[in-house]
Design an enzyme around this catalytic site. Sequence first.
Site, short mmCIF file in Angstrom:
data_model
loop_
_atom_site.label_atom_id
_atom_site.label_comp_id
_atom_site.label_asym_id
_atom_site.label_seq_id
_atom_site.Cartn_x
_atom_site.Cartn_y
_atom_site.Cartn_z
N HIS A 35 0.82 -1.09 -0.17
CA HIS A 35 0.09 -0.02 0.01
C HIS A 35 1.12 1.20 0.01
CE1 HIS A 35 -4.01 -1.91 1.81
NE2 HIS A 35 -3.60 -2.48 0.56
N GLU A 81 0.83 3.73 1.91
CA GLU A 81 1.21 4.30 3.22
C GLU A 81 2.52 3.22 3.64
OE1 GLU A 81 -1.78 3.44 2.20
OE2 GLU A 81 -3.17 4.03 3.66
N CYS A 113 -6.36 1.68 5.82
CA CYS A 113 -6.89 0.53 6.28
C CYS A 113 -6.22 0.16 7.87
CB CYS A 113 -6.60 -0.83 5.29
SG CYS A 113 -4.89 -1.17 5.21
N CYS A 153 -2.33 -0.07 7.46
CA CYS A 153 -1.57 0.88 7.19
C CYS A 153 -1.61 1.69 8.61
CB CYS A 153 -2.04 1.66 6.09
SG CYS A 153 -1.48 1.00 4.63
#
Lengths: 163, 163
Positions: free
Chosen positions: A68, A70, A98, A101
Amino acid sequence: MMQNKEKCQDGMKNQQEFDLAAMQMALVEARAAANEGETPIGAVLACGEQVIATAHNQKELLNDVSAHAEIKVLRDAGKQRGDWRLSDCTLYVTLEPCPMCTGAILAARVGRVVYGAKNPVAGAMGSVIDLPRYPLGSKPVVISGVMEDACRELLQDFFRNCR
Amino acid sequence: MMQNKEKCQDGMKNQQEFDLAAMQMALVEARAAANEGETPIGAVLACGEQVIATAHNQKELLNDVSAHAEIKVLRDAGKQRGDWRLSDCTLYVTLEPCPMCTGAILAARVGRVVYGAKNPVAGAMGSVIDLPRYPLGSKPVVISGVMEDACRELLQDFFRNCR
Protein backbone atom coordinates in the site's frame (compact mmCIF):
# COMPACT_ATOMS: atom_id res chain seq x y z
CA MET A 1 -0.53 39.97 21.18
CA MET A 2 -1.96 41.05 17.83
CA GLN A 3 1.36 40.30 16.15
CA ASN A 4 1.47 36.84 17.72
CA LYS A 5 -2.08 36.14 16.59
CA GLU A 6 -1.24 37.24 13.02
CA LYS A 7 1.90 35.11 13.05
CA CYS A 8 -0.12 32.16 14.25
CA GLN A 9 -2.75 32.71 11.55
CA ASP A 10 0.02 32.98 8.92
CA GLY A 11 1.49 29.71 10.21
CA MET A 12 -1.89 28.00 9.97
CA LYS A 13 -2.38 29.38 6.47
CA ASN A 14 1.05 28.08 5.42
CA GLN A 15 0.24 24.71 6.94
CA GLN A 16 -3.07 24.54 5.07
CA GLU A 17 -1.38 25.54 1.81
CA PHE A 18 1.31 22.91 2.30
CA ASP A 19 -1.32 20.29 3.16
CA LEU A 20 -3.12 21.04 -0.10
CA ALA A 21 0.11 20.92 -2.12
CA ALA A 22 1.14 17.62 -0.51
CA MET A 23 -2.30 16.12 -1.17
CA GLN A 24 -2.04 17.26 -4.82
CA MET A 25 1.23 15.33 -4.94
CA ALA A 26 -0.44 12.28 -3.37
CA LEU A 27 -3.15 12.55 -6.08
CA VAL A 28 -0.46 12.52 -8.79
CA GLU A 29 0.79 9.26 -7.24
CA ALA A 30 -2.77 7.90 -7.08
CA ARG A 31 -3.21 8.60 -10.81
CA ALA A 32 0.07 6.75 -11.50
CA ALA A 33 -1.43 3.74 -9.68
CA ALA A 34 -4.56 3.91 -11.87
CA ASN A 35 -2.37 3.99 -14.99
CA GLU A 36 -0.79 0.73 -13.80
CA GLY A 37 -4.23 -0.84 -13.24
CA GLU A 38 -3.92 -0.53 -9.45
CA THR A 39 -6.55 0.92 -7.11
CA PRO A 40 -5.65 4.63 -7.24
CA ILE A 41 -4.27 5.52 -3.83
CA GLY A 42 -1.23 7.71 -3.31
CA ALA A 43 0.76 8.86 -0.30
CA VAL A 44 3.38 11.46 0.61
CA LEU A 45 5.52 11.62 3.74
CA ALA A 46 6.81 15.03 4.78
CA CYS A 47 8.87 16.38 7.63
CA GLY A 48 7.77 20.00 8.10
CA GLU A 49 7.64 21.31 4.54
CA GLN A 50 10.20 18.84 3.22
CA VAL A 51 8.82 15.91 1.22
CA ILE A 52 10.76 12.77 2.15
CA ALA A 53 8.91 10.08 0.21
CA THR A 54 6.09 9.62 -2.30
CA ALA A 55 4.51 6.32 -3.38
CA HIS A 56 1.43 4.67 -4.81
CA ASN A 57 -0.36 1.39 -4.29
CA GLN A 58 1.30 -1.50 -6.15
CA LYS A 59 -0.31 -4.49 -4.46
CA GLU A 60 -1.26 -6.31 -7.69
CA LEU A 61 1.91 -5.52 -9.60
CA LEU A 62 4.16 -6.73 -6.79
CA ASN A 63 1.83 -9.51 -5.52
CA ASP A 64 2.48 -7.93 -2.13
CA VAL A 65 -0.43 -7.38 0.24
CA SER A 66 1.69 -4.84 2.14
CA ALA A 67 2.53 -2.70 -0.92
CA HIS A 68 0.00 0.00 0.00
CA ALA A 69 1.10 3.59 -0.60
CA GLU A 70 1.33 4.33 3.14
CA ILE A 71 3.56 1.34 3.99
CA LYS A 72 5.79 2.21 1.04
CA VAL A 73 6.43 5.80 2.18
CA LEU A 74 7.07 4.63 5.77
CA ARG A 75 9.60 2.03 4.55
CA ASP A 76 11.27 4.49 2.20
CA ALA A 77 11.54 7.21 4.86
CA GLY A 78 12.85 4.79 7.51
CA LYS A 79 15.53 3.55 5.13
CA GLN A 80 16.57 7.08 4.12
CA ARG A 81 16.80 8.32 7.68
CA GLY A 82 18.19 5.14 9.24
CA ASP A 83 15.34 5.22 11.75
CA TRP A 84 11.83 3.75 11.65
CA ARG A 85 10.58 6.40 14.11
CA LEU A 86 8.80 9.18 12.23
CA SER A 87 7.19 11.23 14.99
CA ASP A 88 8.20 14.54 13.36
CA CYS A 89 6.47 13.60 10.09
CA THR A 90 3.09 14.08 8.43
CA LEU A 91 1.69 11.29 6.27
CA TYR A 92 -0.65 12.41 3.47
CA VAL A 93 -2.83 9.80 1.80
CA THR A 94 -5.73 10.08 -0.64
CA LEU A 95 -7.87 7.44 1.15
CA GLU A 96 -8.44 6.78 4.85
CA PRO A 97 -5.88 4.11 5.84
CA CYS A 98 -6.84 0.45 6.36
CA PRO A 99 -6.05 -1.42 9.64
CA MET A 100 -2.66 -2.62 8.34
CA CYS A 101 -1.55 0.89 7.35
CA THR A 102 -3.02 2.53 10.46
CA GLY A 103 -1.17 -0.06 12.57
CA ALA A 104 2.06 0.80 10.73
CA ILE A 105 1.46 4.54 11.14
CA LEU A 106 0.92 4.11 14.91
CA ALA A 107 3.95 1.80 15.20
CA ALA A 108 6.14 4.35 13.37
CA ARG A 109 4.77 7.02 15.74
CA VAL A 110 3.87 9.32 12.83
CA GLY A 111 2.85 12.63 14.38
CA ARG A 112 0.19 13.77 11.95
CA VAL A 113 -2.00 12.11 9.32
CA VAL A 114 -3.92 13.99 6.62
CA TYR A 115 -6.25 11.96 4.43
CA GLY A 116 -8.67 12.74 1.60
CA ALA A 117 -11.67 10.43 1.17
CA LYS A 118 -13.32 8.26 3.80
CA ASN A 119 -12.99 4.48 3.39
CA PRO A 120 -16.35 2.94 4.36
CA VAL A 121 -15.13 -0.60 3.54
CA ALA A 122 -11.89 -0.79 5.51
CA GLY A 123 -11.16 2.61 7.07
CA ALA A 124 -9.37 2.28 10.41
CA MET A 125 -9.28 5.97 11.32
CA GLY A 126 -12.95 6.27 12.15
CA SER A 127 -15.01 4.58 9.45
CA VAL A 128 -15.05 0.83 10.27
CA ILE A 129 -12.88 1.11 13.36
CA ASP A 130 -10.95 3.91 15.04
CA LEU A 131 -7.57 2.35 15.86
CA PRO A 132 -5.86 5.56 17.09
CA ARG A 133 -8.22 5.68 20.07
CA TYR A 134 -6.93 2.33 21.40
CA PRO A 135 -3.95 2.23 23.78
CA LEU A 136 -1.48 1.22 21.09
CA GLY A 137 1.27 3.75 21.64
CA SER A 138 1.20 6.90 19.59
CA LYS A 139 -1.79 9.20 19.06
CA PRO A 140 -1.34 11.05 15.77
CA VAL A 141 -3.25 14.20 14.94
CA VAL A 142 -5.69 13.08 12.22
CA ILE A 143 -7.16 15.49 9.67
CA SER A 144 -9.68 14.15 7.16
CA GLY A 145 -11.46 15.50 4.09
CA VAL A 146 -8.54 17.38 2.45
CA MET A 147 -9.32 17.39 -1.29
CA GLU A 148 -11.95 14.78 -0.48
CA ASP A 149 -13.96 15.13 -3.71
CA ALA A 150 -10.94 14.72 -6.01
CA CYS A 151 -9.67 11.73 -4.02
CA ARG A 152 -13.08 10.01 -4.00
CA GLU A 153 -13.86 10.74 -7.66
CA LEU A 154 -10.56 9.23 -8.78
CA LEU A 155 -11.49 5.99 -7.00
CA GLN A 156 -15.08 6.05 -8.30
CA ASP A 157 -13.89 6.59 -11.90
CA PHE A 158 -11.43 3.72 -11.55
CA PHE A 159 -14.04 1.26 -10.31
CA ARG A 160 -16.58 2.44 -12.93
CA ASN A 161 -14.04 1.68 -15.67
CA CYS A 162 -13.27 -1.73 -14.13
CA ARG A 163 -16.84 -2.93 -14.61
CA MET B 1 -18.93 -44.32 11.16
CA MET B 2 -16.25 -45.55 13.54
CA GLN B 3 -13.72 -45.56 10.72
CA ASN B 4 -14.62 -41.98 9.78
CA LYS B 5 -14.30 -40.88 13.39
CA GLU B 6 -10.88 -42.49 13.64
CA LYS B 7 -9.79 -40.92 10.38
CA CYS B 8 -10.96 -37.56 11.63
CA GLN B 9 -9.09 -38.01 14.92
CA ASP B 10 -5.97 -39.03 13.01
CA GLY B 11 -6.31 -35.91 10.84
CA MET B 12 -6.63 -33.75 13.93
CA LYS B 13 -3.62 -35.44 15.50
CA ASN B 14 -1.58 -34.85 12.34
CA GLN B 15 -2.69 -31.24 12.30
CA GLN B 16 -1.68 -30.76 15.94
CA GLU B 17 1.69 -32.40 15.29
CA PHE B 18 2.29 -30.20 12.26
CA ASP B 19 1.23 -27.12 14.24
CA LEU B 20 3.81 -27.96 16.92
CA ALA B 21 6.54 -28.58 14.34
CA ALA B 22 5.77 -25.32 12.54
CA MET B 23 5.80 -23.39 15.82
CA GLN B 24 9.17 -25.00 16.66
CA MET B 25 10.38 -23.62 13.34
CA ALA B 26 8.96 -20.19 14.17
CA LEU B 27 10.84 -20.36 17.49
CA VAL B 28 14.11 -21.07 15.63
CA GLU B 29 13.42 -17.89 13.62
CA ALA B 30 12.63 -15.98 16.84
CA ARG B 31 15.99 -17.04 18.31
CA ALA B 32 17.72 -15.83 15.13
CA ALA B 33 16.10 -12.44 15.73
CA ALA B 34 17.40 -12.36 19.32
CA ASN B 35 20.91 -13.15 18.06
CA GLU B 36 20.67 -10.06 15.84
CA GLY B 37 19.54 -7.92 18.80
CA GLU B 38 15.94 -7.81 17.54
CA THR B 39 12.84 -8.55 19.63
CA PRO B 40 12.61 -12.35 19.24
CA ILE B 41 9.54 -13.00 17.13
CA GLY B 42 9.44 -15.58 14.34
CA ALA B 43 6.85 -16.65 11.78
CA VAL B 44 6.21 -19.49 9.35
CA LEU B 45 3.72 -19.61 6.50
CA ALA B 46 2.50 -23.03 5.41
CA CYS B 47 0.05 -24.34 2.84
CA GLY B 48 -1.22 -27.65 4.20
CA GLU B 49 1.94 -29.34 5.44
CA GLN B 50 4.21 -27.47 3.05
CA VAL B 51 6.25 -24.64 4.52
CA ILE B 52 6.31 -21.75 2.05
CA ALA B 53 8.16 -19.06 4.00
CA THR B 54 9.95 -18.46 7.31
CA ALA B 55 11.10 -15.13 8.70
CA HIS B 56 12.00 -13.20 11.82
CA ASN B 57 11.57 -9.65 12.99
CA GLN B 58 14.21 -7.28 11.56
CA LYS B 59 12.67 -3.90 12.29
CA GLU B 60 15.81 -2.36 13.82
CA LEU B 61 18.29 -3.86 11.39
CA LEU B 62 16.34 -2.68 8.35
CA ASN B 63 14.99 0.56 9.91
CA ASP B 64 11.66 -0.67 8.60
CA VAL B 65 8.60 -0.48 10.83
CA SER B 66 6.89 -3.06 8.60
CA ALA B 67 9.68 -5.67 8.86
CA HIS B 68 7.77 -7.80 11.36
CA ALA B 69 8.06 -11.57 10.91
CA GLU B 70 4.41 -11.88 9.79
CA ILE B 71 4.62 -9.21 7.07
CA LYS B 72 7.85 -10.76 5.82
CA VAL B 73 6.34 -14.24 5.34
CA LEU B 74 3.25 -12.75 3.65
CA ARG B 75 5.44 -10.76 1.23
CA ASP B 76 7.71 -13.72 0.54
CA ALA B 77 4.80 -16.10 -0.09
CA GLY B 78 2.96 -13.60 -2.32
CA LYS B 79 6.09 -13.10 -4.41
CA GLN B 80 6.75 -16.85 -4.72
CA ARG B 81 3.19 -17.66 -5.73
CA GLY B 82 2.55 -14.59 -7.86
CA ASP B 83 -0.57 -13.91 -5.77
CA TRP B 84 -1.09 -11.92 -2.57
CA ARG B 85 -4.17 -14.04 -1.70
CA LEU B 86 -3.24 -16.71 0.84
CA SER B 87 -6.59 -18.14 1.90
CA ASP B 88 -5.30 -21.74 1.78
CA CYS B 89 -2.45 -20.94 4.15
CA THR B 90 -1.77 -21.08 7.90
CA LEU B 91 0.41 -18.39 9.47
CA TYR B 92 2.34 -19.46 12.58
CA VAL B 93 3.82 -16.76 14.78
CA THR B 94 5.41 -16.87 18.23
CA LEU B 95 3.60 -13.74 19.49
CA GLU B 96 0.02 -12.55 18.99
CA PRO B 97 0.11 -10.22 15.95
CA CYS B 98 -0.05 -6.41 16.30
CA PRO B 99 -2.71 -4.32 14.45
CA MET B 100 -0.44 -3.83 11.41
CA CYS B 101 0.22 -7.56 11.03
CA THR B 102 -3.36 -8.56 11.82
CA GLY B 103 -4.53 -6.07 9.18
CA ALA B 104 -2.13 -7.62 6.66
CA ILE B 105 -3.26 -11.15 7.60
CA LEU B 106 -6.91 -10.18 7.06
CA ALA B 107 -6.10 -8.36 3.81
CA ALA B 108 -4.22 -11.43 2.50
CA ARG B 109 -7.24 -13.55 3.50
CA VAL B 110 -5.03 -15.99 5.43
CA GLY B 111 -7.29 -18.89 6.39
CA ARG B 112 -5.79 -19.90 9.71
CA VAL B 113 -3.54 -18.24 12.30
CA VAL B 114 -1.72 -20.11 15.07
CA TYR B 115 0.13 -18.04 17.63
CA GLY B 116 2.13 -18.75 20.78
CA ALA B 117 2.18 -16.07 23.48
CA LYS B 118 -0.41 -13.38 24.11
CA ASN B 119 0.66 -9.77 23.45
CA PRO B 120 -0.84 -7.61 26.23
CA VAL B 121 0.81 -4.43 24.85
CA ALA B 122 -0.26 -4.53 21.19
CA GLY B 123 -2.12 -7.78 20.51
CA ALA B 124 -4.82 -7.34 17.87
CA MET B 125 -6.26 -10.85 17.98
CA GLY B 126 -8.00 -10.49 21.32
CA SER B 127 -5.64 -8.81 23.81
CA VAL B 128 -5.84 -5.04 23.18
CA ILE B 129 -8.32 -5.28 20.32
CA ASP B 130 -9.89 -8.13 18.36
CA LEU B 131 -9.61 -7.02 14.73
CA PRO B 132 -10.87 -10.28 13.15
CA ARG B 133 -14.31 -9.70 14.64
CA TYR B 134 -14.77 -6.46 12.65
CA PRO B 135 -16.30 -6.53 9.16
CA LEU B 136 -12.95 -6.25 7.39
CA GLY B 137 -13.21 -9.09 4.90
CA SER B 138 -11.77 -12.43 5.89
CA LYS B 139 -12.35 -14.26 9.18
CA PRO B 140 -9.39 -16.53 9.83
CA VAL B 141 -9.56 -19.43 12.27
CA VAL B 142 -7.37 -18.28 15.19
CA ILE B 143 -5.66 -20.72 17.56
CA SER B 144 -3.66 -19.31 20.47
CA GLY B 145 -1.39 -20.73 23.14
CA VAL B 146 0.61 -23.21 21.00
CA MET B 147 4.01 -23.57 22.74
CA GLU B 148 2.99 -20.49 24.71
CA ASP B 149 5.55 -20.90 27.53
CA ALA B 150 8.55 -21.27 25.19
CA CYS B 151 7.42 -18.27 23.09
CA ARG B 152 6.84 -16.06 26.15
CA GLU B 153 10.04 -17.10 27.95
CA LEU B 154 12.15 -16.27 24.89
CA LEU B 155 10.73 -12.73 24.93
CA GLN B 156 11.09 -12.38 28.72
CA ASP B 157 14.74 -13.53 28.60
CA PHE B 158 15.46 -11.06 25.79
CA PHE B 159 14.01 -8.10 27.67
CA ARG B 160 15.71 -9.18 30.93
CA ASN B 161 19.08 -9.15 29.12
CA CYS B 162 18.33 -5.75 27.55
CA ARG B 163 18.13 -4.10 30.96
